[in-house]
Design an enzyme around this catalytic site. Sequence first.
Site, PDB file in Angstrom:
ATOM      1  N   GLU A 348       0.848  -1.181   0.000  1.00 15.79           N
ATOM      2  CA  GLU A 348       0.000   0.000   0.000  1.00 15.79           C
ATOM      3  C   GLU A 348       0.888   1.237   0.000  1.00 15.79           C
ATOM      4  O   GLU A 348       1.865   1.301   0.740  1.00 15.79           O
ATOM      5  CB  GLU A 348      -0.926  -0.107   1.209  1.00 15.79           C
ATOM      6  N   HIS A 433      -2.411  -6.501  10.813  1.00 16.94           N
ATOM      7  CA  HIS A 433      -3.283  -7.533  10.235  1.00 16.94           C
ATOM      8  C   HIS A 433      -3.112  -8.904  10.902  1.00 16.94           C
ATOM      9  O   HIS A 433      -2.793  -9.876  10.220  1.00 16.94           O
ATOM     10  CB  HIS A 433      -2.990  -7.689   8.735  1.00 16.94           C
ATOM     11  N   ASN A 471      -5.280  -6.473   2.321  1.00 18.03           N
ATOM     12  CA  ASN A 471      -5.846  -6.010   3.590  1.00 18.03           C
ATOM     13  C   ASN A 471      -7.062  -6.880   3.921  1.00 18.03           C
ATOM     14  O   ASN A 471      -7.852  -7.202   3.043  1.00 18.03           O
ATOM     15  CB  ASN A 471      -6.252  -4.547   3.450  1.00 18.03           C
TER      16      ASN A 471
HETATM   17  P1  FAD Z   1     -11.652  -6.680  15.445  1.00 15.22           P
HETATM   18  O1  FAD Z   1     -12.118  -5.704  14.441  1.00 15.22           O
HETATM   19  O2  FAD Z   1     -10.296  -6.504  16.028  1.00 15.22           O
HETATM   20  O3  FAD Z   1     -12.736  -6.705  16.622  1.00 15.22           O
HETATM   21  C1  FAD Z   1     -12.564  -7.417  17.810  1.00 15.22           C
HETATM   22  C2  FAD Z   1     -13.246  -6.665  18.948  1.00 15.22           C
HETATM   23  O4  FAD Z   1     -13.308  -7.504  20.097  1.00 15.22           O
HETATM   24  C3  FAD Z   1     -12.504  -5.408  19.395  1.00 15.22           C
HETATM   25  O5  FAD Z   1     -13.393  -4.314  19.389  1.00 15.22           O
HETATM   26  C4  FAD Z   1     -12.006  -5.741  20.801  1.00 15.22           C
HETATM   27  O6  FAD Z   1     -11.952  -4.621  21.653  1.00 15.22           O
HETATM   28  C5  FAD Z   1     -13.022  -6.757  21.259  1.00 15.22           C
HETATM   29  N1  FAD Z   1     -12.515  -7.698  22.272  1.00 15.22           N
HETATM   30  C6  FAD Z   1     -11.332  -8.356  22.277  1.00 15.22           C
HETATM   31  N2  FAD Z   1     -11.245  -9.169  23.343  1.00 15.22           N
HETATM   32  C7  FAD Z   1     -12.395  -9.023  24.047  1.00 15.22           C
HETATM   33  C8  FAD Z   1     -12.900  -9.588  25.250  1.00 15.22           C
HETATM   34  N3  FAD Z   1     -12.200 -10.505  25.950  1.00 15.22           N
HETATM   35  N4  FAD Z   1     -14.113  -9.190  25.703  1.00 15.22           N
HETATM   36  C9  FAD Z   1     -14.849  -8.269  25.005  1.00 15.22           C
HETATM   37  N5  FAD Z   1     -14.413  -7.712  23.847  1.00 15.22           N
HETATM   38  C10 FAD Z   1     -13.209  -8.084  23.379  1.00 15.22           C
HETATM   39  N6  FAD Z   1      -7.743  -3.921   7.311  1.00 15.22           N
HETATM   40  C11 FAD Z   1      -8.171  -3.692   6.051  1.00 15.22           C
HETATM   41  O7  FAD Z   1      -8.786  -4.574   5.430  1.00 15.22           O
HETATM   42  N7  FAD Z   1      -7.929  -2.477   5.452  1.00 15.22           N
HETATM   43  C12 FAD Z   1      -7.235  -1.477   6.064  1.00 15.22           C
HETATM   44  O8  FAD Z   1      -7.053  -0.392   5.504  1.00 15.22           O
HETATM   45  C13 FAD Z   1      -6.747  -1.721   7.379  1.00 15.22           C
HETATM   46  N8  FAD Z   1      -6.028  -0.771   8.053  1.00 15.22           N
HETATM   47  C14 FAD Z   1      -5.684  -0.992   9.370  1.00 15.22           C
HETATM   48  C15 FAD Z   1      -5.039   0.029  10.079  1.00 15.22           C
HETATM   49  C16 FAD Z   1      -4.781  -0.136  11.438  1.00 15.22           C
HETATM   50  C17 FAD Z   1      -4.080   0.953  12.197  1.00 15.22           C
HETATM   51  C18 FAD Z   1      -5.157  -1.342  12.091  1.00 15.22           C
HETATM   52  C19 FAD Z   1      -4.900  -1.548  13.554  1.00 15.22           C
HETATM   53  C20 FAD Z   1      -5.787  -2.354  11.388  1.00 15.22           C
HETATM   54  C21 FAD Z   1      -6.043  -2.201  10.029  1.00 15.22           C
HETATM   55  N9  FAD Z   1      -6.704  -3.191   9.298  1.00 15.22           N
HETATM   56  C22 FAD Z   1      -7.077  -2.965   7.992  1.00 15.22           C
HETATM   57  C23 FAD Z   1      -7.040  -4.498   9.909  1.00 15.22           C
HETATM   58  C24 FAD Z   1      -8.524  -4.647  10.252  1.00 15.22           C
HETATM   59  O9  FAD Z   1      -8.983  -3.554  11.003  1.00 15.22           O
HETATM   60  C25 FAD Z   1      -8.700  -5.958  11.035  1.00 15.22           C
HETATM   61  O10 FAD Z   1      -8.278  -7.024  10.196  1.00 15.22           O
HETATM   62  C26 FAD Z   1     -10.140  -6.197  11.453  1.00 15.22           C
HETATM   63  O11 FAD Z   1     -10.608  -5.163  12.293  1.00 15.22           O
HETATM   64  C27 FAD Z   1     -10.283  -7.530  12.182  1.00 15.22           C
HETATM   65  O12 FAD Z   1     -11.655  -7.801  12.365  1.00 15.22           O
HETATM   66  P2  FAD Z   1     -12.146  -8.810  13.490  1.00 15.22           P
HETATM   67  O13 FAD Z   1     -13.619  -8.886  13.407  1.00 15.22           O
HETATM   68  O14 FAD Z   1     -11.368 -10.070  13.357  1.00 15.22           O
HETATM   69  O15 FAD Z   1     -11.697  -8.177  14.893  1.00 15.22           O
END
Ligand code: FAD
Length: 492
Positions: A348, A433, A471
């Site tokens: 990117e 990621h 991503n």
């Molecule tokens: P998450 O979105 O991480 O959600 C998990 C949630 O569970 C969180 O809110 C957390 O607080 C909660 N949680 C965790 N443990 C507990 C618990 N024990 N009890 C209660 N709640 C809990 N991806 C892209 O595709 N494009 C991008 O441009 C991109 N840019 C990024 C930039 C940054 C700075 C970051 C950090 C990530 C980026 N990503 C990007 C990655 C993307 O955001 C993640 O892959 C995605 O959010 C993961 O989704 P998920 O549903 O697996 O978990």
Amino acid sequence: MPALIIGSGYGGAVTALRLAQAGIDCHIVEMGRDWTTPGSDGRIFTQTASPDQRGFWLRDRTKQPVSHFLGVSIDRNISKYTGILDAENMGAIHVYQGRGVGGGSLVNGGMAVTPKRSWFEQILPSVDANEMYNTFYPRANATLGVNNIDPAWFDSTEWYQFSRVGRKVAQRSGFATTFVPNVYDFNYMKQEAAGTVTKSALAGEVIFGNHHGKKSLPVTYLGQAAATGKVTISPLHRVTKVAPAAGSGYTVDIEQINETGGVVATKSVTADKVFFAAGSVGTSKLLVSMKAQGHLPNLAGAVGQEWGTNGNVMVARANHAWDTTGKNQSSIPTMGIDAWDTNGVFAEIAPFPAGAELWVSLYLAITKNPERASFQYNSSTGGVGLSWNQAQAQKSIDLAKVVFDKINKKEVTVYRSDMFGSNKVWNEGLTYHPLGGAVLNKATDNFGRLHGYPGLYVMDGALVPGNVGVNPFVTITALAERNIASIIASDL
Ligand code: FAD
């Protein structure tokens, strides 16, 4: 209660919306804040340039991804707070994750990329790719509100000069570039540029939250879920234990925390179905510790395995004085160098919106790094560690170096070595990621049902084995759409 969902990121939000639409009441437990209330300065989110406590999850010092300038650390002390971005220290790597109602959607760059079908078929061979590419990727993209930048505007606006420079030098070295879709509303961004609306992407907002323009989960999936009246959310509540209940269902132990992280109450609830959507690291840590502590002893041996960084590595190049990248840069990336098939690199072209001309080209590269790690329970601390070591990131550097060495040679330019430390070219010590830890069709069945425990499901990035080549959030969303459709049809 019928259904409890742990976490409100992509996996959790999809689960909540589809369960609610099927008439099932559900409750989301989210350990982060609800990011809707402004602080005393009138802002919900902190400033990008000098983040305050709202920027970081329970740290006493900031941990900026680009941590140095001219070799000098830009990190500074803050007070501990349940801030929006977690730089979670997992030994040799800091894993960045969003914390709050909306999970990673609150902090990410919004890049909404569907992987190449050939790579998807390799990493998740048990999934019907026809169904994914014909039904579930389109459903995910539509519900997430994915849109594309107007190429004519891209070519003319000062805000994407940094991208055009990145494109030009990549193409001169023979690398293909591609526009990358996004969930940031590009029509809003055009109005920002015209000065008719309040600036967000064009004010540098992204990793600590966007006040405007971005279609994060609270305005898409979670907003629609709330509108059904069948979904409730408890922010600042953290799940600590899941175990079979006497009779049927599962008992879930929860700590309520305050904004400085202190536990203010402990609660215990029983749910018929529990959906793990705490993210790759959050879900893996919970499952590994429940298995080791004997609360869910029959979980598969594959639980906690096949974790990877999506091959993430950051690097920056110094451009010539005449190749200006612009003092005005949009914080939303919209172009990538696609050298996946030839070099195992999808990079990117990232902004560095410092408000001054710096002649810097910054990149976040996703590489075909085959290294994987596993999570282990530590019985003396009660915590869960990750086996990833620094040497495992070398493959990411090696792959990216071929691409950027070629560009530097052609352009007669050099790497910046002052942005990730003093005299440090590569930033391999972080990932944005995290993927894997409860891989589909191994730790779970082919639809996310955890082996050995009917009514327990994994719905998030833990299902994806270590590397998705682009991503990840569109894939996490589409896979959750696929799995919940099957679960609703068969289990409820
Ligand atoms: P998450 O979105 O991480 O959600 C998990 C949630 O569970 C969180 O809110 C957390 O607080 C909660 N949680 C965790 N443990 C507990 C618990 N024990 N009890 C209660 N709640 C809990 N991806 C892209 O595709 N494009 C991008 O441009 C991109 N840019 C990024 C930039 C940054 C700075 C970051 C950090 C990530 C980026 N990503 C990007 C990655 C993307 O955001 C993640 O892959 C995605 O959010 C993961 O989704 P998920 O549903 O697996 O978990």
